[in-house]
Design a protein around this motif. Structure first.
Motif, PDB file in Angstrom:
ATOM      1  N   LEU A 109     -11.874  81.984 -47.268  1.00 41.55           N
ATOM      2  CA  LEU A 109     -10.926  81.309 -46.382  1.00 41.55           C
ATOM      3  C   LEU A 109     -10.039  82.297 -45.616  1.00 41.55           C
ATOM      4  O   LEU A 109      -9.817  82.108 -44.415  1.00 41.55           O
ATOM      5  CB  LEU A 109     -10.086  80.302 -47.160  1.00 41.55           C
ATOM      6  N   PRO A 110      -9.507  83.362 -46.240  1.00 40.26           N
ATOM      7  CA  PRO A 110      -8.757  84.345 -45.447  1.00 40.26           C
ATOM      8  C   PRO A 110      -9.592  84.955 -44.324  1.00 40.26           C
ATOM      9  O   PRO A 110      -9.089  85.192 -43.217  1.00 40.26           O
ATOM     10  CB  PRO A 110      -8.352  85.398 -46.483  1.00 40.26           C
ATOM     11  N   PHE A 111     -10.863  85.215 -44.589  1.00 47.53           N
ATOM     12  CA  PHE A 111     -11.744  85.743 -43.544  1.00 47.53           C
ATOM     13  C   PHE A 111     -11.875  84.740 -42.402  1.00 47.53           C
ATOM     14  O   PHE A 111     -11.738  85.097 -41.222  1.00 47.53           O
ATOM     15  CB  PHE A 111     -13.117  86.061 -44.131  1.00 47.53           C
ATOM     16  N   LEU A 112     -12.139  83.492 -42.722  1.00 49.75           N
ATOM     17  CA  LEU A 112     -12.300  82.474 -41.684  1.00 49.75           C
ATOM     18  C   LEU A 112     -10.998  82.265 -40.911  1.00 49.75           C
ATOM     19  O   LEU A 112     -11.016  81.982 -39.701  1.00 49.75           O
ATOM     20  CB  LEU A 112     -12.780  81.166 -42.305  1.00 49.75           C
ATOM     21  N   GLU A 113      -9.870  82.409 -41.580  1.00 49.42           N
ATOM     22  CA  GLU A 113      -8.583  82.330 -40.883  1.00 49.42           C
ATOM     23  C   GLU A 113      -8.431  83.474 -39.887  1.00 49.42           C
ATOM     24  O   GLU A 113      -7.900  83.291 -38.783  1.00 49.42           O
ATOM     25  CB  GLU A 113      -7.437  82.331 -41.897  1.00 49.42           C
ATOM     26  N   ASN A 114      -8.888  84.663 -40.267  1.00 51.08           N
ATOM     27  CA  ASN A 114      -8.858  85.787 -39.327  1.00 51.08           C
ATOM     28  C   ASN A 114      -9.712  85.500 -38.096  1.00 51.08           C
ATOM     29  O   ASN A 114      -9.308  85.765 -36.961  1.00 51.08           O
ATOM     30  CB  ASN A 114      -9.379  87.066 -40.007  1.00 51.08           C
ATOM     31  N   VAL A 115     -10.904  84.965 -38.328  1.00 53.90           N
ATOM     32  CA  VAL A 115     -11.835  84.706 -37.231  1.00 53.90           C
ATOM     33  C   VAL A 115     -11.277  83.679 -36.259  1.00 53.90           C
ATOM     34  O   VAL A 115     -11.435  83.796 -35.038  1.00 53.90           O
ATOM     35  CB  VAL A 115     -13.198  84.241 -37.783  1.00 53.90           C
ATOM     36  N   THR A 116     -10.598  82.656 -36.782  1.00 52.82           N
ATOM     37  CA  THR A 116     -10.182  81.518 -35.957  1.00 52.82           C
ATOM     38  C   THR A 116      -8.699  81.538 -35.590  1.00 52.82           C
ATOM     39  O   THR A 116      -8.202  80.583 -34.998  1.00 52.82           O
ATOM     40  CB  THR A 116     -10.496  80.201 -36.689  1.00 52.82           C
ATOM     41  N   ARG A 117      -7.997  82.603 -35.932  1.00 52.09           N
ATOM     42  CA  ARG A 117      -6.553  82.657 -35.685  1.00 52.09           C
ATOM     43  C   ARG A 117      -6.227  82.367 -34.223  1.00 52.09           C
ATOM     44  O   ARG A 117      -6.843  82.914 -33.305  1.00 52.09           O
ATOM     45  CB  ARG A 117      -6.003  84.019 -36.088  1.00 52.09           C
ATOM     46  N   GLY A 118      -5.265  81.463 -34.023  1.00 50.75           N
ATOM     47  CA  GLY A 118      -4.821  81.123 -32.677  1.00 50.75           C
ATOM     48  C   GLY A 118      -5.651  80.055 -31.995  1.00 50.75           C
ATOM     49  O   GLY A 118      -5.338  79.662 -30.867  1.00 50.75           O
ATOM     50  N   LEU A 154     -40.137  80.764 -31.531  1.00 50.28           N
ATOM     51  CA  LEU A 154     -38.792  80.307 -31.187  1.00 50.28           C
ATOM     52  C   LEU A 154     -37.844  81.496 -31.310  1.00 50.28           C
ATOM     53  O   LEU A 154     -37.554  81.966 -32.410  1.00 50.28           O
ATOM     54  CB  LEU A 154     -38.345  79.177 -32.117  1.00 50.28           C
ATOM     55  N   PHE A 155     -37.380  81.985 -30.183  1.00 53.84           N
ATOM     56  CA  PHE A 155     -36.430  83.092 -30.159  1.00 53.84           C
ATOM     57  C   PHE A 155     -35.031  82.510 -30.264  1.00 53.84           C
ATOM     58  O   PHE A 155     -34.588  81.757 -29.383  1.00 53.84           O
ATOM     59  CB  PHE A 155     -36.594  83.905 -28.875  1.00 53.84           C
ATOM     60  N   SER A 156     -34.340  82.846 -31.350  1.00 55.70           N
ATOM     61  CA  SER A 156     -33.074  82.195 -31.663  1.00 55.70           C
ATOM     62  C   SER A 156     -31.891  83.134 -31.495  1.00 55.70           C
ATOM     63  O   SER A 156     -31.927  84.291 -31.930  1.00 55.70           O
ATOM     64  CB  SER A 156     -33.112  81.672 -33.105  1.00 55.70           C
ATOM     65  N   ALA A 157     -30.837  82.620 -30.864  1.00 62.01           N
ATOM     66  CA  ALA A 157     -29.617  83.395 -30.629  1.00 62.01           C
ATOM     67  C   ALA A 157     -28.407  82.501 -30.871  1.00 62.01           C
ATOM     68  O   ALA A 157     -28.520  81.272 -30.944  1.00 62.01           O
ATOM     69  CB  ALA A 157     -29.592  83.938 -29.202  1.00 62.01           C
ATOM     70  N   HIS A 158     -27.262  83.133 -30.977  1.00 58.32           N
ATOM     71  CA  HIS A 158     -26.017  82.397 -31.216  1.00 58.32           C
ATOM     72  C   HIS A 158     -25.659  81.590 -29.975  1.00 58.32           C
ATOM     73  O   HIS A 158     -25.568  82.126 -28.870  1.00 58.32           O
ATOM     74  CB  HIS A 158     -24.892  83.377 -31.530  1.00 58.32           C
ATOM     75  N   SER A 159     -25.476  80.304 -30.147  1.00 59.40           N
ATOM     76  CA  SER A 159     -24.997  79.488 -29.041  1.00 59.40           C
ATOM     77  C   SER A 159     -23.547  79.833 -28.730  1.00 59.40           C
ATOM     78  O   SER A 159     -22.766  80.200 -29.621  1.00 59.40           O
ATOM     79  CB  SER A 159     -25.103  78.002 -29.386  1.00 59.40           C
ATOM     80  N   ILE A 160     -23.209  79.744 -27.450  1.00 57.93           N
ATOM     81  CA  ILE A 160     -21.830  79.932 -26.998  1.00 57.93           C
ATOM     82  C   ILE A 160     -21.535  78.855 -25.961  1.00 57.93           C
ATOM     83  O   ILE A 160     -22.463  78.217 -25.431  1.00 57.93           O
ATOM     84  CB  ILE A 160     -21.593  81.339 -26.397  1.00 57.93           C
ATOM     85  N   GLY A 162     -18.301  74.706 -31.715  1.00 56.32           N
ATOM     86  CA  GLY A 162     -17.289  74.079 -30.872  1.00 56.32           C
ATOM     87  C   GLY A 162     -17.272  72.571 -30.984  1.00 56.32           C
ATOM     88  O   GLY A 162     -18.166  71.958 -31.576  1.00 56.32           O
ATOM     89  N   PRO A 163     -16.251  71.933 -30.402  1.00 56.95           N
ATOM     90  CA  PRO A 163     -16.154  70.468 -30.440  1.00 56.95           C
ATOM     91  C   PRO A 163     -17.285  69.831 -29.634  1.00 56.95           C
ATOM     92  O   PRO A 163     -17.782  70.420 -28.670  1.00 56.95           O
ATOM     93  CB  PRO A 163     -14.795  70.191 -29.790  1.00 56.95           C
ATOM     94  N   PRO A 164     -17.707  68.618 -30.009  1.00 54.72           N
ATOM     95  CA  PRO A 164     -18.811  67.952 -29.297  1.00 54.72           C
ATOM     96  C   PRO A 164     -18.540  67.764 -27.811  1.00 54.72           C
ATOM     97  O   PRO A 164     -19.475  67.692 -27.017  1.00 54.72           O
ATOM     98  CB  PRO A 164     -18.913  66.596 -30.020  1.00 54.72           C
ATOM     99  N   SER A 165     -17.264  67.680 -27.426  1.00 54.89           N
ATOM    100  CA  SER A 165     -16.914  67.456 -26.020  1.00 54.89           C
ATOM    101  C   SER A 165     -17.125  68.689 -25.147  1.00 54.89           C
ATOM    102  O   SER A 165     -17.130  68.583 -23.915  1.00 54.89           O
ATOM    103  CB  SER A 165     -15.447  67.014 -25.919  1.00 54.89           C
TER     104      SER A 165
END
Length: 343
Positions: free
Chosen positions: A22-31, A178-184, A235-238
């Motif tokens: 959880l501390p790691f995920l908080e760092n990633v998503t801070r702000g 299937l060439f897979s990459a991180h969605s953005i 990200g959010p569905p919207s």
């Protein structure tokens, strides 16, 4: 010749114990205003692996391999390592380099492509770390995105061929790649690449991903149908993100009668958590439910050609030599900090 005092590997970082998650995920998503409930949900992915992301050990292994390659080829540079979101933190590493008297650094990020989160964000974090350390902080030059470097392409080809060989012989010829990459977010993708480079929808990021898929398939013999898919949407569905998701595409391929798939995670340089969870767990389960034979190619990791690429990129940068690449796509020129900037 640009003189360098040190080589710096910069990576994302990951937890190495349950209490780190959880501390790691908080760092990633801070702000970003992500609810703690959502962080706990994502944390379950890590708990399946006892809270340990593979990425830090993969970085240690890569550093040892690069150190050996440097020594064997007369490159006398100490190697440092700093992460964006977990220990060893980049700011702490920059402070240590300053303490050690390092003045000029060449840095490699564990990301091959051009977009904000995989290149520009690293530049921003470098500047933030240098500002935090103060006037004694070394200069740090970040090596360009290396998506089409032979040292990246060749291991992908070898690993894809090995995955094909693991399929039943009767399924190999008709297997879909299937060439897979991180969605953005699509807006982030559209903004990747300098305006003068003339990329269309999806910007430099999608164009580079498509080009790597073409280069790898061509070197496999060119006989397989292939396509680009995405994973790890958060990200959010919207908010529109790059599609199709690999699991959705597997559903469609099953309905089309495709019976075998090779997943090639060309958007990643190592088998870290998103590869292990999103492909080895989720996509494997989807394929099994659909009756599709599924194999996942390994990422470059510590493949000797990928390790040698690090040295070759340092030499290229130091000499101000023309970029080495297999693609005719416009790439990040040496020294550029604008190629991955938002427009």
């Amino acid at each position: 010749m640009r003189p360098y005092d040190a080589f710096l590997l910069i990576s994302f970082g990951g937890p190495e114990a349950v209490d780190d998650v959880l501390p790691f995920l908080e760092n990633v998503t801070r702000g970003r205003g992500i609810p703690r409930e959502r962080l706990a949900e994502v944390g379950e992915h890590y708990y399946l692996f006892d809270g340990v992301s593979p990425i830090n050990q993969q970085c240690r292994d890569l550093i040892e391999a690069i150190r050996a390659d440097f020594a064997a080829n007369g490159v006398d540079l100490p190697i440092y390592w700093g992460n964006r979101f977990w220990e060893p933190m980049l700011t702490d590493t920059v402070a240590q380099m300053a303490k050690d008297g390092v003045r000029r650094v060449v840095a490699l990020a564990t990301s091959a492509f051009s977009n904000y989160s995989s290149h520009r964000a690293y530049l921003n974090d470098i500047e933030a770390a240098r500002a935090a350390v103060g006037p004694d902080a070394p200069e740090i030059e970040l090596i360009r995105p290396f998506f089409d470097h032979p040292g990246f392409i060749e291991p992908l080809v070898e690993c894809a061929r090995a995955a094909l060989d693991r399929l039943p012989e009767s399924e190999r010829a008709g297997a879909r790649l299937l060439f897979s990459a991180h969605s953005i977010p699509t807006a982030m993708a559209d903004a990747s690449g300098a305006p003068e480079q003339g990329y269309g929808p999806g910007g430099a990021y999608v164009a580079q991903l498509e080009e790597v898929a073409r280069l790898v398939t061509e070197r496999l013999g060119g006989g397989h149908d292939y396509e680009l898919v995405y994973q790890s949407r958060s990200g959010p569905p919207s908010q529109p993100w790059l599609e199709p998701d690999i699991n959705d595409r597997l559903e469609e391929l099953a309905a089309e009668g495709v019976s075998a798939v090779i997943a090639i995670p060309h958007g990643f340089v190592s088998d870290h958590m998103e590869v292990k969870y999103d492909l080895d767990h989720e996509a494997v389960e989807t394929a099994r439910r659909l009756g599709i034979a599924f194999e996942r190619a390994l990422t470059p990791g510590t493949h000797p050609r990928f390790v040698a690429m690090a040295r070759e990129l340092v030499t290229e940068r130091a000499a101000g030599a023309p970029r080495v690449g297999l693609s005719t796509l416009p790439g990040c020129p040496d020294g550029s900090t604008t190629c991955c900037a938002p427009r």
